[in-house]
Scaffold this active site. Structure first.
Site, mmCIF file in Angstrom:
data_model
loop_
_atom_site.group_PDB
_atom_site.id
_atom_site.type_symbol
_atom_site.label_atom_id
_atom_site.label_comp_id
_atom_site.label_asym_id
_atom_site.label_seq_id
_atom_site.Cartn_x
_atom_site.Cartn_y
_atom_site.Cartn_z
ATOM 1 N N HIS B 133 -33.251 -15.987 -26.470
ATOM 2 C CA HIS B 133 -32.964 -15.591 -27.847
ATOM 3 C C HIS B 133 -33.299 -14.103 -27.945
ATOM 4 O O HIS B 133 -34.184 -13.617 -27.238
ATOM 5 C CB HIS B 133 -33.871 -16.416 -28.760
ATOM 6 C CG HIS B 133 -33.599 -16.288 -30.224
ATOM 7 N ND1 HIS B 133 -33.984 -15.202 -30.960
ATOM 8 C CD2 HIS B 133 -32.981 -17.132 -31.097
ATOM 9 C CE1 HIS B 133 -33.627 -15.382 -32.228
ATOM 10 N NE2 HIS B 133 -33.015 -16.550 -32.334
ATOM 11 N N CYS B 376 -27.917 -15.472 -31.877
ATOM 12 C CA CYS B 376 -28.960 -14.537 -31.448
ATOM 13 C C CYS B 376 -29.183 -14.610 -29.942
ATOM 14 O O CYS B 376 -30.313 -14.447 -29.465
ATOM 15 C CB CYS B 376 -30.272 -14.784 -32.189
ATOM 16 S SG CYS B 376 -30.153 -14.501 -33.943
#
Lengths: 151, 418
Positions: B133, B376
């Site tokens: 992420h 993300c």
């Protein structure tokens, strides 16, 4: 929000593909990855061509196609008025019901009125229009340093 | 419907989550499949937060009045619950943060300011992976830029796993820290912790595990992981937003310097210098997110009462069923492992040439909430040559019927844009 006009432009985009231009910009919408490369060719005050290549959702792609329809062949002043009217419609949060006067200016682009109710999608619809504004400013030598910008 | 073994009694569980009764768009029942973004909150958590504000609200660790003592006991009690939930050897190893991102940034900054032997500087290397992420990429990029350290990473295989074939070249004697995700939020992959930890320990590197997508979904034992730091966030595990956790080994927390300075993290302060409180308070400057921590404590109680092993089994069964059903949809390409083995309940996919934003919008019109975009984790999209994905992610209250609704919804999307 998915009016037939939008789906038609998405499936059969007008004026797609990059051709000669006086300026080129690349704009991205970082929240969803929509991208557009757009060129503007001017002849004096007349927009001779707006050509583009990009990837993204149906809204962003259809919007670029409608832009090509509306702006090619127009005088810059008229084009700016169209761009400003479209911007006003897209920022209306669904509260502007296009009237005859607006429809005369925006033609097919009034189909995007429903998109303005979805904040996450407004940027998709505006991507090509912001790119056009930026490319035109560059073609006129207004801010030549800008090459990449996000909306 | 075919019987699927391992499922929880979702009919009973769903009664705890008022929001799951919502009806959208003129009569469409909410099908909430965006659990990797955030989970819904059970009444048991909402009630505890409400009761805290109605009956006990005060600042913690300061006053001598009744409310201050109650609030402090509740806040520190939440720390005890979370320590037990992750099997921490000591409650003092549990640091409350704003979220997992802040927890990871905290570690990166501790290491940037640390003395030897922990200090990350221009002679050293930081190792992450391509499936992180952004919250486990950007803090390390910042640390690398500020210190001159070299940032390296493990690549991915075509089927969505970590490529560890060059582990000895990636993790070397120069490596100071290895930070990786336990369960990928975009691919769903469960990573092989043991192999990475073993190599990191060989070279004396610290190990940081991003457990944001693991803590909500499976038993988490920080001692069994043998990591040095473990980060996770509250809102993905039935808790409120605004609260995250960094667990760290006690001797490290004693040795490493504080990052944020302020109230509560000090021992004594003069105009010239200060000394610091012992961990965890050393790392909790200012008034903490009190109600949020207490809410996370309630969430941990709730999850424990159901049983993390049972939740893991439920999600495994749902994931297996969802993968099987999704593969029946023409033009659907799974991005990530195509079996439920070593896999969490987040399933990303593309649907022909239809942009995920359009997929998500048409699903929303049918009451189905999914996430679209790069989640993300943009490097993953770049790796697989796609602009974005649609992601359906499941939790303890998800049902096979919701998987069926998703598959039907995707058929509708295909017809719409076909």
């Amino acid at each position: 929000m998915y009016q037939d006009v939008i789906l038609d432009h998405y499936k059969h985009p007008h004026g797609r593909g990059l051709r000669d231009g006086d300026a080129e910009v690349h704009h991205v919408n970082p929240t969803c990855g929509d991208e557009i490369t757009l060129r503007v060719r001017l002849s004096g005050e007349t927009i001779e061509d707006v050509s583009y290549e990009g990837q993204g959702c149906s809204i962003s792609q259809a919007s670029a196609s409608v832009l090509n329809d509306l702006l090619v062949g127009k005088e810059l002043d008229d084009a700016r008025r169209i761009q400003e009217t479209f911007l006003e419609l897209m920022q209306s949060k669904g509260k502007v019901e296009p009237d005859d006067a607006m429809e005369e200016v925006l033609e097919d682009a009034v189909a995007f009125a429903g998109v303005s109710k979805y904040p996450a999608r407004v940027k998709c619809a505006l991507l090509s229009w912001m790119a056009w504004k930026d490319a035109t400013a560059q073609a006129l030598g207004e801010h030549p340093e800008s090459t990449r910008k996000t909306v | 419907m075919t019987h699927i073994p391992g499922l929880l009694d979702t009919e009973a569980i769903r009664k705890d989550f008022p929001i799951l009764d919502r009806v959208l768009h003129d009569g469409k029942k909410l099908v909430y499949l965006d659990n990797a973004a955030t989970s819904q909150k059970p009444r048991q958590v909402l009630d505890v937060i409400n009761e805290y504000y109605e009956q006990h609200n005060a600042n913690v660790h300061r006053g001598v009045h009744v409310l201050a003592e109650e609030a402090t006991a509740l806040y520190e009690g939440a720390r005890d619950k979370i320590a037990a939930f992750v099997n921490a050897p000591s409650r003092d190893e549990v640091i409350f943060t704003k979220n997992a991102s802040e927890a990871l940034n905290l570690v990166a900054n501790m290491l940037g300011w640390a003395d030897e032997p922990y200090r990350v500087d221009h002679d050293t290397e930081i190792v992450i992976t391509e499936m992180e992420h952004h919250s486990n990429i950007v803090p390390w990029q910042l640390l690398a830029q500020r210190t001159g350290a070299k940032l390296k990473w493990f690549g991915l295989t075509d089927d969505g796993r970590l490529d560890l074939s060059n582990i000895e070249q990636v993790i070397t004697e120069k490596t100071k820290v290895v930070s990786f995700v336990l369960v990928s939020n975009i691919l769903g992959t469960v990573n092989p912790v043991e192999a990475i930890v073993r190599r990191a320990q060989e070279v004396g590197a610290l190990v940081v595990v991003d457990a944001s997508q693991a803590a909500p979904h499976m038993p988490l034992d920080v001692q069994a992981l043998q990591a040095d730091f473990v980060a996770f966030t509250g809102h993905k595990m039935c808790g409120p937003d605004g609260i995250g956790v960094l667990w760290g080994r006690q001797e490290l927390l004693e040795d490493l310097p504080p990052f944020l300075g302020g109230g509560e993290m000090i021992e004594t302060v003069s105009m010239h210098s200060s000394t610091y409180a012992p961990a965890p308070h050393k790392f909790e400057a200012g008034t903490p997110p009190i109600a949020q921590a207490i809410g996370l404590g309630a969430a941990v109680d709730y999850l424990t009462s159901i049983g993390m092993d049972k939740i893991a089994r439920h999600e495994h069964a749902i994931t297996q069923y969802a993968i099987q059903r999704l593969q029946e949809v023409p033009d659907l390409r799974l991005i990530g492992p195509t079996t439920a083995e070593d896999r969490g309940a987040a399933i990303s996919f593309t649907l022909g040439d239809i942009h995920p934003h359009d997929v998500g919008q048409v699903l929303d019109e049918q009451g189905i909430a999914v996430r679209v975009g790069h989640h993300c984790a943009r490097p993953v999209c770049l790796r697989y040559g796609i602009p974005a994905t649609t992601r359906a992610s499941f939790y303890l209250y998800s049902t096979p019927g919701e998987v069926d609704a998703l598959v039907e919804g995707l058929e509708h999307v295909r017809n719409f844009f076909g």
